[in-house]
Design a protein around this motif. Structure first.
Motif, PDB file in Angstrom:
ATOM      1  N   GLN A 135       0.772  -1.132   0.090  1.00 13.88           N
ATOM      2  CA  GLN A 135      -0.078  -0.118  -0.318  1.00 13.88           C
ATOM      3  C   GLN A 135       0.802   1.296  -0.060  1.00 13.88           C
ATOM      4  N   HIS A 136       0.713   2.204  -0.942  1.00  8.58           N
ATOM      5  CA  HIS A 136       1.659   3.259  -1.137  1.00  8.58           C
ATOM      6  C   HIS A 136       0.423   4.586  -0.750  1.00  8.58           C
ATOM      7  N   ASP A 137       1.070   5.415  -0.046  1.00  7.42           N
ATOM      8  CA  ASP A 137       0.452   6.850   0.174  1.00  7.42           C
ATOM      9  C   ASP A 137       0.457   7.706  -1.093  1.00  7.42           C
ATOM     10  N   ASP A 138      -0.283   8.751  -0.904  1.00 12.10           N
ATOM     11  CA  ASP A 138      -0.620   9.666  -2.164  1.00 12.10           C
ATOM     12  C   ASP A 138       0.667  10.206  -2.676  1.00 12.10           C
ATOM     13  N   LYS A 139       1.637  10.623  -1.682  1.00 12.72           N
ATOM     14  CA  LYS A 139       2.727  11.309  -2.160  1.00 12.72           C
ATOM     15  C   LYS A 139       3.680  10.440  -2.918  1.00 12.72           C
ATOM     16  N   HIS A 140       3.548   9.143  -2.685  1.00  8.03           N
ATOM     17  CA  HIS A 140       4.397   8.086  -3.506  1.00  8.03           C
ATOM     18  C   HIS A 140       3.774   8.171  -4.877  1.00  8.03           C
ATOM     19  N   HIS A 141       2.353   8.060  -4.970  1.00  9.29           N
ATOM     20  CA  HIS A 141       1.906   7.944  -5.972  1.00  9.29           C
ATOM     21  C   HIS A 141       1.991   9.268  -7.228  1.00  9.29           C
ATOM     22  N   LEU A 142       1.989  10.558  -6.399  1.00 15.19           N
ATOM     23  CA  LEU A 142       2.218  11.630  -7.205  1.00 15.19           C
ATOM     24  C   LEU A 142       3.733  11.318  -7.700  1.00 15.19           C
ATOM     25  N   LYS A 143       4.616  10.884  -6.999  1.00 12.64           N
ATOM     26  CA  LYS A 143       5.843  10.725  -7.470  1.00 12.64           C
ATOM     27  C   LYS A 143       5.789   9.832  -8.857  1.00 12.64           C
ATOM     28  N   VAL A 144       5.211   8.720  -8.595  1.00 12.59           N
ATOM     29  CA  VAL A 144       5.122   7.925  -9.815  1.00 12.59           C
ATOM     30  C   VAL A 144       4.499   8.516 -11.081  1.00 12.59           C
ATOM     31  N   ALA A 145       3.302   9.310 -10.612  1.00 11.29           N
ATOM     32  CA  ALA A 145       2.671   9.966 -11.801  1.00 11.29           C
ATOM     33  C   ALA A 145       3.711  11.033 -12.574  1.00 11.29           C
ATOM     34  N   MET A 146       4.303  11.664 -11.660  1.00  9.71           N
ATOM     35  CA  MET A 146       5.231  12.422 -12.382  1.00  9.71           C
ATOM     36  C   MET A 146       6.498  11.698 -13.397  1.00  9.71           C
ATOM     37  N   ILE A 147       6.808  10.413 -12.840  1.00 10.95           N
ATOM     38  CA  ILE A 147       7.970   9.802 -13.611  1.00 10.95           C
ATOM     39  C   ILE A 147       7.171   9.282 -14.781  1.00 10.95           C
ATOM     40  N   ALA A 148       5.875   8.794 -14.535  1.00  9.61           N
ATOM     41  CA  ALA A 148       5.136   8.261 -15.697  1.00  9.61           C
ATOM     42  C   ALA A 148       4.725   9.297 -16.776  1.00  9.61           C
ATOM     43  N   SER A 149       4.802  10.459 -16.445  1.00 10.67           N
ATOM     44  CA  SER A 149       4.569  11.526 -17.352  1.00 10.67           C
ATOM     45  C   SER A 149       5.698  11.709 -18.283  1.00 10.67           C
ATOM     46  N   ALA A 150       6.880  11.762 -17.554  1.00 13.68           N
ATOM     47  CA  ALA A 150       8.260  11.753 -18.376  1.00 13.68           C
ATOM     48  C   ALA A 150       8.239  10.612 -19.240  1.00 13.68           C
ATOM     49  N   GLY A 151       7.968   9.256 -18.680  1.00 14.55           N
ATOM     50  CA  GLY A 151       8.020   8.166 -19.375  1.00 14.55           C
ATOM     51  C   GLY A 151       7.143   8.002 -20.744  1.00 14.55           C
ATOM     52  N   ALA A 152       6.121   8.619 -20.589  1.00 14.71           N
ATOM     53  CA  ALA A 152       4.900   8.560 -21.710  1.00 14.71           C
ATOM     54  C   ALA A 152       5.525   9.609 -22.616  1.00 14.71           C
ATOM     55  N   THR A 153       6.282  10.580 -22.412  1.00 14.23           N
ATOM     56  CA  THR A 153       7.121  11.661 -23.448  1.00 14.23           C
ATOM     57  C   THR A 153       7.876  10.746 -24.323  1.00 14.23           C
ATOM     58  N   VAL A 154       8.825  10.046 -23.692  1.00 17.36           N
ATOM     59  CA  VAL A 154       9.685   9.498 -24.344  1.00 17.36           C
ATOM     60  C   VAL A 154       9.197   8.185 -25.049  1.00 17.36           C
ATOM     61  N   ILE A 155       8.225   7.448 -24.509  1.00 20.43           N
ATOM     62  CA  ILE A 155       7.571   6.551 -25.481  1.00 20.43           C
ATOM     63  C   ILE A 155       6.946   7.112 -26.706  1.00 20.43           C
ATOM     64  N   GLY A 156       6.366   8.242 -26.477  1.00 20.63           N
ATOM     65  CA  GLY A 156       5.542   9.156 -27.554  1.00 20.63           C
ATOM     66  C   GLY A 156       6.606   9.425 -28.524  1.00 20.63           C
ATOM     67  N   VAL A 157       7.743   9.663 -28.102  1.00 21.06           N
ATOM     68  CA  VAL A 157       8.664  10.140 -29.248  1.00 21.06           C
ATOM     69  C   VAL A 157       9.331   8.850 -29.976  1.00 21.06           C
ATOM     70  N   GLY A 158       9.268   7.579 -29.311  1.00 20.29           N
ATOM     71  CA  GLY A 158       9.455   6.450 -30.115  1.00 20.29           C
ATOM     72  C   GLY A 158       8.452   6.051 -31.133  1.00 20.29           C
ATOM     73  N   ALA A 159       7.081   6.516 -30.750  1.00 21.23           N
ATOM     74  CA  ALA A 159       5.966   6.095 -31.678  1.00 21.23           C
ATOM     75  C   ALA A 159       5.901   7.120 -32.752  1.00 21.23           C
ATOM     76  N   ALA A 160       6.642   8.324 -32.524  1.00 23.76           N
ATOM     77  CA  ALA A 160       6.770   9.077 -33.734  1.00 23.76           C
ATOM     78  C   ALA A 160       7.726   8.689 -34.593  1.00 23.76           C
ATOM     79  N   TRP A 161       8.658   7.985 -34.159  1.00 22.33           N
ATOM     80  CA  TRP A 161       9.784   7.574 -34.917  1.00 22.33           C
ATOM     81  C   TRP A 161       9.240   6.222 -35.908  1.00 22.33           C
ATOM     82  N   SER A 162       8.305   5.714 -35.244  1.00 22.76           N
ATOM     83  CA  SER A 162       7.833   4.474 -35.952  1.00 22.76           C
ATOM     84  C   SER A 162       6.786   4.834 -36.813  1.00 22.76           C
ATOM     85  N   PHE A 163       5.928   5.969 -36.700  1.00 27.94           N
ATOM     86  CA  PHE A 163       5.157   6.450 -37.608  1.00 27.94           C
ATOM     87  C   PHE A 163       5.650   6.918 -38.876  1.00 27.94           C
ATOM     88  N   SER A 164       6.984   7.612 -38.551  1.00 25.13           N
ATOM     89  CA  SER A 164       7.548   8.281 -39.567  1.00 25.13           C
ATOM     90  C   SER A 164       8.257   7.193 -40.544  1.00 25.13           C
TER      91      SER A 164
END
Lengths: 73, 646
Positions: free
Chosen positions: B391-420
């Motif tokens: 069980q994690h508290d909300d502060k932990h989830h907030l950190k994970v959310a921020m990391i996930a945002s950064a990760g989604a950006t990187v994966i999105g760049v990868g998706a852009a490359w594959s669509f190209s």
């Protein structure tokens, strides 16, 4: 030469849009009343029901005016 | 892609305009405006990081915002960078009907206003997959999570790639496609990662105004070029001016196909399964404000947006009829936005328009990245943690959310490359959009509006529906042909069979496949033995009761303007007012309240939700508990407005 569009090109899409689209819209309105989601006793719900009906005719008017203008002006 | 676009522009016969576009990219004032825009957006994002104290803030902005703020955010989210290119291009080719997809979204509003919106708000649904688990089971949630994440990540990739295609001719050969994509992705990723939903909403406010202003300004400049509206109108042939396209003649662009793909499937998808939009509505201060945001957007903002994104095509066509050396009849439609903009503006003005297109991209991508992060935390990380007994508290989830945002950006760049790697971006986009969305759309729709729809039906909608969609692509003539409303499957000019027939009307088949699978399996299998209170539109009264925790109080009261004091003895979430104020509010013990800074232009930035707890005799002041004071971000000495919710 500027060719005058026939019925298929001018009014048929409009009739289909507000006919078939109207079926979806009307079906949705009936469902919201039948389900009790729209409670006519509440002032805000009455207001929203009227807004919804207004919206349908708003868009029908916009498209109608644009088609009429294109054909006649 | 970049050299291909440059080649198209060169061959369009508008070499002077194309060269001027590249020339603008070498101008200092152009870069001052574009980089200045990036700096302002980053600044906005950084400022709003202070408003993120919890995942509720990060994903839903603390559920505090006024409808007009959300409306502009929806406008900005809906208009992507591809919108300017695509709709200008379509309008150049087909006239006013090129933007008809912007004007057909009202038909499902009754079901949204009175169905989906109250359900997700009152049942505190944080993500679409979460709704699926509550309505059906964890397996359906897992399916929905996978489909939704793939869809949203792909969309980020397409947005980034389209942006790179727009900037490419301006930047010339010194910048590669991937370099441009990385720069845009990093800027967007930074302000979303640190700013969350609040940053998204406020930067979207800025970007929404920029988009609409830029588009309307372009239209005004174009009319001025012609010498007024009458001159522009009289330049155009009759068929060009019709707002709806030919019924079914042209397999490449026909009304009936676009009706089913956009007015039906697209509208349902936009209103019901767009996680980013769901989160936007959940950021509203109330269901009623969410309704206002949706209604105002569709009734007024979308027609204005249609003009903004399409006018370059109309203007370009008019220019072409008057002077084919300025805009050639052979112009690649995808380039007409850039060409017309450069003709009508100075270098500084062109910089502003490039900033507007950048705004269009970032305002779409920021919503997607925030939404991907929400789905990851809510539907992947949390369920896996629960399975492992952690069980994690909300502060932990907030950190994970921020990391996930950064990760989604990187994966999105990868998706852009594959669509190209695809030859045609819009066909790739169309394929993945029309494959992923119908099962989700059908499941949500039937889940909300049909109580009998069961878990087995939902599984069939996803699995059998997807199989049938793929079969439709492999056997289009046999499966889609019979319901194609007469849309031809051969090229009308060459008489040859089209490689991808029924591009638009195929959406009708996809919907029938998904809805049909779900309906048949549901009727042939047993009912679910599940409590569906609040999860369908047949039990919204129960949903309100569950949200409040007691019977709603719908007596009409009047907002009260008061001073405030902190009272640390009050329990969590509580406020207290005097008896006279409670009477004016028509409020009782336990009723829900909304407390907001009196300055309406803040849009609810400094506000909080609370409940009434007891009365005091200290006059026209409201006592706030510590957490309400903290969450509201109230400033000393400012007046507050207290409203009873229900």
């Amino acid at each position: 030469m500027d060719e005058f569009p026939d019925f298929d090109r001018s009014w048929l899409p409009y009739i289909y849009l507000y006919g078939v689209g109207g079926i979806f819209f009307l079906g949705g309105m009936l469902l919201v009343f039948k389900s009790g989601a729209c409670d006519w006793a509440r002032a805000s719900h009455r207001r929203w029901a009227k807004v919804l009906i207004f919206g349908y005719f708003w868009y029908a008017a916009i498209h109608g005016v644009l088609i009429y203008s294109a054909l006649n002006i | 892609m970049l050299s291909l676009l440059m080649q198209h522009v060169a061959q369009s016969g508008s070499d002077a305009a194309a060269a001027a576009a590249a020339d603008a990219g070498s101008s200092p004032i152009f870069w001052f405006i574009v980089l200045g825009y990036f700096a302002v957006v980053l600044g906005f994002g950084s400022y709003f990081a202070r408003f993120n104290k919890s995942t509720s803030d990060f994903f839903f902005g603390g559920r505090r915002f006024s409808w007009w703020l959300i409306t502009m955010s929806i406008v900005a989210t809906g208009v992507g960078s591809h919108s300017f290119l695509k709709y200008s291009g379509k309008s150049f080719e087909h006239g006013f009907s090129g933007s008809m997809a912007y004007m057909n979204d009202w038909f499902f509003m009754p079901l949204f206003i009175f169905g989906w919106l109250p359900i997700i708000y009152y049942m505190k649904v944080r993500s679409i997959p979460e709704y699926f688990e509550r309505r059906f089971n964890a397996k359906v949630r897992a399916l929905a999570t996978g489909v939704l994440l793939m869809y949203m990540l792909g969309y980020v990739g397409i947005g980034l790639l389209t942006m790179a295609k727009t900037l490419g001719p301006i930047l010339g050969d010194s910048w590669s496609l991937m370099e441009i994509i990385w720069v845009v992705a990093v800027v967007a990723g930074v302000y979303i990662t640190f700013g969350g939903q609040t940053a998204v909403i406020f930067t979207d406010l800025l970007q929404g105004f920029i988009l609409l202003f830029a588009g309307i300004l372009l239209f005004v400049l174009g009319l001025n070029w012609f010498g007024g509206f009458d001159a522009f109108w009289n330049t155009l042939p009759t068929e060009f001016k019709l707002p709806l396209s030919n019924f079914n003649d042209d397999p490449g662009f026909n009304f009936v196909g676009i009706f089913w793909q956009d007015a039906v499937a697209g509208s349902i998808g936009f209103l019901f399964m767009n996680q980013g939009l769901v989160m936007r509505f959940l950021a509203c201060r109330s269901v009623d404000h969410g309704r206002k945001a949706a209604a105002f957007n569709i009734l007024f903002a979308l027609p204005i947006s249609a003009i903004a994104v399409s006018c370059a095509g109309w203007i370009g066509y008019g220019m072409m009829t008057q002077d084919p050396t300025l805009v050639s009849p052979d112009t690649d439609p995808d380039t007409v936005f850039v060409i017309v903009t450069r003709i009508l503006t100075t270098k500084a003005g062109f910089g502003f328009f490039v900033a507007a297109v950048t705004a269009a991209l970032m305002s779409t991508v920021d919503t997607l990245i925030n939404a991907i992060s929400a789905v990851f935390v809510n539907d992947v990380y949390e369920p896996i943690s629960k399975l492992r007994g952690i069980q994690h508290d909300d502060k932990h989830h907030l950190k994970v959310a921020m990391i996930a945002s950064a990760g989604a950006t990187v994966i999105g760049v990868g998706a852009a490359w594959s669509f190209s790697l695809f030859d045609n971006l819009y066909e790739a986009h169309g394929f993945f959009h029309s494959t992923f969305t119908p099962p989700l759309v059908a499941c949500i729709f039937m889940g909300i509006f049909w109580r009998r729809f069961n878990t087995k039906g939902a599984m069939a909608t996803f699995l059998a529906g997807t199989v049938m969609i793929i079969l439709g692509r492999l056997l289009p003539h046999e499966l889609i042909g019979p319901i194609a409303h007469g849309v031809p499957s051969i090229d009308p000019e060459t008489g040859e069979a089209l490689s991808t027939p029924f591009k638009y009307i195929g959406a009708l088949y996809n919907l029938m496949a998904c809805f049909g699978s779900g309906i048949v399996v549901t009727l042939l299998t047993a009912k679910d033995n599940k409590d569906l209170e609040g999860l369908t539109m047949f039990s919204l009264t129960a949903a309100r009761r569950m949200f409040k925790g007691s019977e709603p109080n719908d007596r009409v009261g009047f907002p009260q303007t008061v001073t405030y004091e902190l009272d640390t003895s009050l329990p969590i979430g509580a406020i207290r007012m005097d008896r006279e104020a409670m009477n004016h509010l028509a409020a009782e013990q336990g009723d829900l309240a909304y407390v907001c800074d009196k300055r309406k232009w803040l849009g609810g930035l400094r506000s909080a939700h609370a409940h009434f707890d007891g009365v005091h005799s200290s006059g026209e002041t409201v006592l706030l508990s510590q957490d309400i004071y903290d969450n509201g971000h109230f400033l000393p000495g400012k007046l507050l407005v207290v409203e009873k919710e229900f």
